[in-house]
Design a protein around this motif. Structure first.
Motif, PDB file in Angstrom:
ATOM      1  N   GLY A  37       0.661  -1.410  -0.121  1.00  6.22           N
ATOM      2  CA  GLY A  37      -0.089   0.012   0.085  1.00  6.22           C
ATOM      3  C   GLY A  37       0.831   1.254  -0.058  1.00  6.22           C
ATOM      4  O   GLY A  37       0.242   2.309  -0.170  1.00  6.22           O
ATOM      5  N   ALA A  38       2.148   1.110   0.181  1.00  3.28           N
ATOM      6  CA  ALA A  38       3.194   2.460   0.016  1.00  3.28           C
ATOM      7  C   ALA A  38       3.307   3.057  -1.270  1.00  3.28           C
ATOM      8  O   ALA A  38       3.093   2.578  -2.194  1.00  3.28           O
ATOM      9  CB  ALA A  38       4.314   1.997   0.796  1.00  3.28           C
ATOM     10  N   MET A  39       3.614   3.984  -1.264  1.00  2.00           N
ATOM     11  CA  MET A  39       3.742   4.876  -2.795  1.00  2.00           C
ATOM     12  C   MET A  39       5.442   4.479  -2.932  1.00  2.00           C
ATOM     13  O   MET A  39       6.212   4.397  -2.023  1.00  2.00           O
ATOM     14  CB  MET A  39       3.555   6.457  -2.540  1.00  2.00           C
ATOM     15  CG  MET A  39       2.412   6.690  -2.440  1.00  2.00           C
ATOM     16  SD  MET A  39       2.095   8.436  -2.113  1.00  2.00           S
ATOM     17  CE  MET A  39       3.082   9.462  -3.369  1.00  2.00           C
ATOM     18  N   SER A  40       5.520   4.382  -4.041  1.00  7.70           N
ATOM     19  CA  SER A  40       7.087   3.935  -4.769  1.00  7.70           C
ATOM     20  C   SER A  40       7.722   5.397  -4.649  1.00  7.70           C
ATOM     21  O   SER A  40       6.948   6.487  -4.734  1.00  7.70           O
ATOM     22  CB  SER A  40       6.962   3.390  -6.153  1.00  7.70           C
ATOM     23  OG  SER A  40       6.459   4.253  -7.109  1.00  7.70           O
ATOM     24  N   SER A  41       9.049   5.226  -4.733  1.00  7.90           N
ATOM     25  CA  SER A  41       9.942   6.703  -4.712  1.00  7.90           C
ATOM     26  C   SER A  41       9.358   7.305  -6.180  1.00  7.90           C
ATOM     27  O   SER A  41       9.518   8.502  -6.215  1.00  7.90           O
ATOM     28  CB  SER A  41      11.131   6.266  -4.849  1.00  7.90           C
ATOM     29  OG  SER A  41      11.637   5.626  -5.904  1.00  7.90           O
ATOM     30  N   ASP A  42       9.090   6.548  -7.268  1.00  5.85           N
ATOM     31  CA  ASP A  42       8.818   7.291  -8.465  1.00  5.85           C
ATOM     32  C   ASP A  42       7.587   8.001  -8.579  1.00  5.85           C
ATOM     33  O   ASP A  42       7.398   9.191  -9.084  1.00  5.85           O
ATOM     34  CB  ASP A  42       8.534   6.176  -9.618  1.00  5.85           C
ATOM     35  CG  ASP A  42       9.906   5.871 -10.253  1.00  5.85           C
ATOM     36  OD1 ASP A  42      10.968   6.736  -9.844  1.00  5.85           O
ATOM     37  OD2 ASP A  42       9.926   4.724 -10.930  1.00  5.85           O
ATOM     38  N   ASP A  43       6.379   7.534  -7.627  1.00  2.00           N
ATOM     39  CA  ASP A  43       5.260   8.081  -7.553  1.00  2.00           C
ATOM     40  C   ASP A  43       5.300   9.445  -6.507  1.00  2.00           C
ATOM     41  O   ASP A  43       4.577  10.372  -6.755  1.00  2.00           O
ATOM     42  CB  ASP A  43       4.283   7.120  -6.540  1.00  2.00           C
ATOM     43  CG  ASP A  43       3.466   6.007  -7.747  1.00  2.00           C
ATOM     44  OD1 ASP A  43       3.676   6.244  -9.140  1.00  2.00           O
ATOM     45  OD2 ASP A  43       3.062   4.888  -7.243  1.00  2.00           O
ATOM     46  N   VAL A  44       6.324   9.031  -5.528  1.00  3.48           N
ATOM     47  CA  VAL A  44       6.320  10.394  -4.661  1.00  3.48           C
ATOM     48  C   VAL A  44       7.030  11.643  -5.631  1.00  3.48           C
ATOM     49  O   VAL A  44       6.743  12.780  -5.457  1.00  3.48           O
ATOM     50  CB  VAL A  44       7.441  10.082  -3.595  1.00  3.48           C
ATOM     51  CG1 VAL A  44       7.917  11.423  -2.883  1.00  3.48           C
ATOM     52  CG2 VAL A  44       6.773   9.169  -2.559  1.00  3.48           C
ATOM     53  N   THR A  45       8.061  11.131  -6.389  1.00  4.62           N
ATOM     54  CA  THR A  45       8.597  12.082  -7.255  1.00  4.62           C
ATOM     55  C   THR A  45       7.834  12.846  -8.427  1.00  4.62           C
ATOM     56  O   THR A  45       7.585  13.816  -8.454  1.00  4.62           O
ATOM     57  CB  THR A  45       9.869  11.537  -8.261  1.00  4.62           C
ATOM     58  OG1 THR A  45      10.775  11.078  -7.268  1.00  4.62           O
ATOM     59  CG2 THR A  45      10.469  12.430  -8.973  1.00  4.62           C
ATOM     60  N   THR A  46       6.842  11.829  -9.001  1.00  8.49           N
ATOM     61  CA  THR A  46       5.830  12.325  -9.915  1.00  8.49           C
ATOM     62  C   THR A  46       4.946  13.507  -9.162  1.00  8.49           C
ATOM     63  O   THR A  46       4.615  14.455  -9.786  1.00  8.49           O
ATOM     64  CB  THR A  46       5.126  11.418 -10.524  1.00  8.49           C
ATOM     65  OG1 THR A  46       6.102  10.375 -11.233  1.00  8.49           O
ATOM     66  CG2 THR A  46       3.987  11.756 -11.443  1.00  8.49           C
ATOM     67  N   ALA A  47       4.562  13.027  -7.941  1.00  9.24           N
ATOM     68  CA  ALA A  47       3.560  14.069  -7.143  1.00  9.24           C
ATOM     69  C   ALA A  47       3.925  15.207  -7.008  1.00  9.24           C
ATOM     70  O   ALA A  47       3.532  16.377  -7.266  1.00  9.24           O
ATOM     71  CB  ALA A  47       3.058  13.304  -5.807  1.00  9.24           C
ATOM     72  N   TRP A  48       5.199  15.021  -6.396  1.00 14.22           N
ATOM     73  CA  TRP A  48       6.173  16.596  -6.154  1.00 14.22           C
ATOM     74  C   TRP A  48       6.148  17.459  -7.627  1.00 14.22           C
ATOM     75  O   TRP A  48       5.826  18.616  -7.539  1.00 14.22           O
ATOM     76  CB  TRP A  48       7.372  16.285  -5.471  1.00 14.22           C
ATOM     77  CG  TRP A  48       8.042  17.413  -5.237  1.00 14.22           C
ATOM     78  CD1 TRP A  48       7.903  18.109  -3.614  1.00 14.22           C
ATOM     79  CD2 TRP A  48       9.042  18.631  -5.674  1.00 14.22           C
ATOM     80  NE1 TRP A  48       8.738  19.230  -3.772  1.00 14.22           N
ATOM     81  CE2 TRP A  48       9.459  19.372  -4.959  1.00 14.22           C
ATOM     82  CE3 TRP A  48       9.486  18.164  -7.083  1.00 14.22           C
ATOM     83  CZ2 TRP A  48      10.241  20.509  -5.273  1.00 14.22           C
ATOM     84  CZ3 TRP A  48      10.489  19.307  -7.508  1.00 14.22           C
ATOM     85  CH2 TRP A  48      10.828  20.390  -6.437  1.00 14.22           C
TER      86      TRP A  48
END
Length: 650
Positions: free
Chosen positions: A349-360
């Motif tokens: 259920g955690a966000m991947s680092s790619d998803d975190v980067t994309t969101a930012w």
């Protein structure tokens, strides 16, 4: 009228407050009341006729006996009263007429009001002008109930109740004794309020229905429903509890009438009823906050409380910025070329680092563009220098550690302070261009995939061929932008606007099945409960299930009912860095019904972050229903996901 903001201990969280004066205590004008009125009116003495000054003074003096003596609260009450009584005569009369209608709906004409409470109820009507409009519908009946309950209790102690009132009292006591739920005092008040606020001929109808359920062996159904609507953590009015009780009972009665014996569904009805009650309150609070912030931004005078509110909102925004992780131009360059540490397997259920980067990246782009990435306007190219300075300021500001919530709902982890920024990591104009290119690529991917999914759905459910062909013609252009975004953003932004129009046309053209009424109610409850369990986090592309299997043909009515609808029950959001933050006044969350699901589900209902256009001032929606349609004229979808809920196939 307007609410105000206070700090709540122990962590100084900002909370909305508003006038809830019920005029139950004996009237007593504050000692400094007349002096405070004179000081307020002196500010405008030279700008209006003496007759107008006299009218305002008379109106404010009539409010004094019910205002608090504390100087700041007294000043605020008088300022709000002055704002109301200074409105143009037609607007003032219309608002006062609305208040009078609310009173008459419950009490009838003034001649029929309980004699022992008449003076206090007249004061309630006078003081109701201080109540924010979003709360008026619930506030006035709740205050009236306080007086009706006091009158009922006094006559009961004197054995002066009518025969129907005696029957009501006995029935309520019996229901509470047998199946009152876990919160007995509140449950009893809710039952009494639902009865006393009903028209005289219908006052026994609610308790009679509850008795029928109890006598039929369904006391546990009532217990669960009363527990849900009597939740002591609910901060709203008792009339909201009454409305929720009525709605829940109607759904339970529908089950009985159709001979549907389902304890599990009855429990779900009770749980969803309580959640809808909370969501409705949050919706009203969001509208009241919107009105307050707009008024303060426009310079409406609210005295010390208004000045404090502006200061505290600015402090909160600063704290949110300080808790965010610093990201430099060098960091972005390393992300773009894949030069970064290997990613460990994320928790379920955690966000991947790619998803975190994309969101930012997408969040920064929305901020820098100060508008939607999709636009038909000939917007000038983004000023790289100003954008670079803004990003650099965010990268070098002082930071403090914070407690955060993680990518999963149940685990906590500390946020480390950001490292000092090195000079070679400073933001450059080229970094701003790279940031925009990344965001353009993300958007192109999104629109291309959305169109492809809708084409597949359209072929399955039926849509005119020209609409499908028009949509298909954009796919190659979007694919090219996704793979090799240009340096200048204006062309892709216009292409994205075309994609939005094509997507809207596709959704309207796909045939819509009506769906069974009971299935629609079950889905609404399942969706409401699923959303209540979710962590809403910027950039999150995962989530739980909506426990209501559907068939492919059901996509149409789900899309029609829930697509681009305000998730008004949400007031906070977790950033991609794990910081819990209140939604800003220009932010909202809305539902988005996908045409397909990458998880293997039938399709998804995701939550997107929306923003308001810069010059607009409206709330996300003026509609009162659960999941009301977004005001798409003033608000736009950023296409940043915050969770994704999956619908299993039948």
């Amino acid at each position: 009228m307007y609410a105000w903001i206070e700090k709540a201990p122990p962590d100084d969280k900002l909370q909305l407050r508003w006038w809830t004066l019920d005029c139950t205590s004996p009237p007593a004008a504050p000692p400094r009341g007349l002096e405070a009125i004179r000081a307020l009116l002196e500010e405008r003495r030279h700008t209006q006729p003496d007759a107008e000054q006299t009218r305002l003074q008379t109106a404010l003096e009539a409010m004094l006996p019910w205002l608090p003596a504390e100087p700041v609260a007294l000043e605020h009450g008088l300022r709000l009263g002055l704002l109301h009584h200074s409105q143009p005569a037609a607007e003032r009369a219309q608002r006062e007429q609305t208040i009078a209608q609310h009173m008459a709906e419950v009490l009838g004409p003034p001649a029929q009001w309980p004699a022992s409470r008449r003076e206090a109820l007249q004061a309630v009507q006078r003081m109701a002008v201080l109540t924010p409009n979003p709360f008026m519908h619930d506030h006035l009946p709740s205050v009236i109930y306080t007086h009706l309950a006091a009158d009922f209790s006094a006559r009961s102690s004197m054995q002066a109740l009518t025969k129907d009132e005696q029957a009501l009292e006995q029935a309520v006591n019996h229901i509470i004794e047998v199946c009152g739920g876990r919160h007995v005092p509140c449950a009893k008040s809710t039952l009494m309020a639902a009865s006393l606020l009903a028209p005289p001929g219908l006052r026994l109808s609610m308790v009679a229905m509850l008795l029928d359920f109890k006598n039929a062996g369904r006391a546990d159904w009532i217990n669960a429903l009363l527990t849900g609507v009597s939740d002591p953590s609910f901060p709203g009015y008792i009339t909201a509890r009454c409305d929720a009780l009525n709605q829940g009972m109607m759904q339970l009665r529908h089950m009985v009438d159709n001979k549907l014996e389902s304890p599990a569904e009855a429990a779900e009805i009770a749980a969803a009823t309580g959640q809808h009650m909370h969501n409705g309150f949050v919706q009203a609070a969001a509208k009241a906050m919107n009105e307050l912030v707009n008024a303060l931004d426009q310079g409406v005078p609210m005295g010390q409380r208004g000045t404090q509110a502006l200061q505290w909102c600015a402090e909160q925004a600063q704290r949110e910025q300080e808790q965010a992780v610093a990201r430099s131009g060098g960091w972005l360059r390393r992300q773009a070329v894949g030069n970064r540490p290997p990613e460990t397997a994320p928790l379920p259920g955690a966000m991947s680092s790619d998803d975190v980067t994309t969101a930012w990246i997408d969040q920064q782009t929305v901020d820098l563009l100060e508008g939607p990435v999709a636009t038909t306007e000939e917007a000038p190219p983004l000023d790289r220098r100003k954008a670079r300075e803004k990003l650099q300021a965010r990268n070098t500001r002082a930071r403090t550690p914070s407690s955060v919530v993680p990518n999963t709902p149940r685990q906590t982890q500390p946020a480390a302070p950001a490292k000092p920024t090195k000079n070679d990591d400073d933001w450059t104009d080229n970094d701003v261009t790279l940031l925009l290119q990344q965001a353009l690529s993300h958007s192109a991917h999104y629109f291309r995939d959305e169109i492809n999914d809708l084409i597949e759905r359209a072929k399955l459910l039926g849509a005119p061929t020209p609409v499908i062909e028009q949509a298909h013609s954009l796919v190659s252009t979007l694919d090219a932008i996704a793979k090799d975004p240009p340096v200048r953003e204006s062309g892709p932004r216009r292409t994205f606007a075309q994609a939005e129009l094509v997507i809207q046309a596709m959704r309207q053209a796909i045939k819509k099945a009506e769906g069974d009424e009971r299935l629609r109610e079950q889905f609404d409850r399942a969706l409401t409960l699923a959303l209540a369990r979710e962590t809403l986090k910027r950039g999150r592309r995962s989530g739980g299930q909506i426990a209501c299997p559907l068939s492919p043909a059901d996509w149409g009515w789900v899309e029609q009912r829930y697509h681009r609808r305000w998730l008004s029950g949400a007031s906070t959001l977790v950033t991609e860095d794990g910081v819990v933050t209140p939604l800003r006044n220009n932010e909202a969350l809305a539902l988005h019904v996908t045409a397909k699901s990458l998880s293997g589900a039938l399709f998804d209902v995701s939550v997107h972050l929306w923003r308001r256009h810069g010059a607009a001032r409206s709330a996300p929606s003026d509609n009162q229903e659960p999941y009301p349609p977004m005001n798409e004229h003033d608000w736009y979808d950023t296409y940043i996901p915050c969770t994704v809920l999956h619908i299993p196939p039948k």
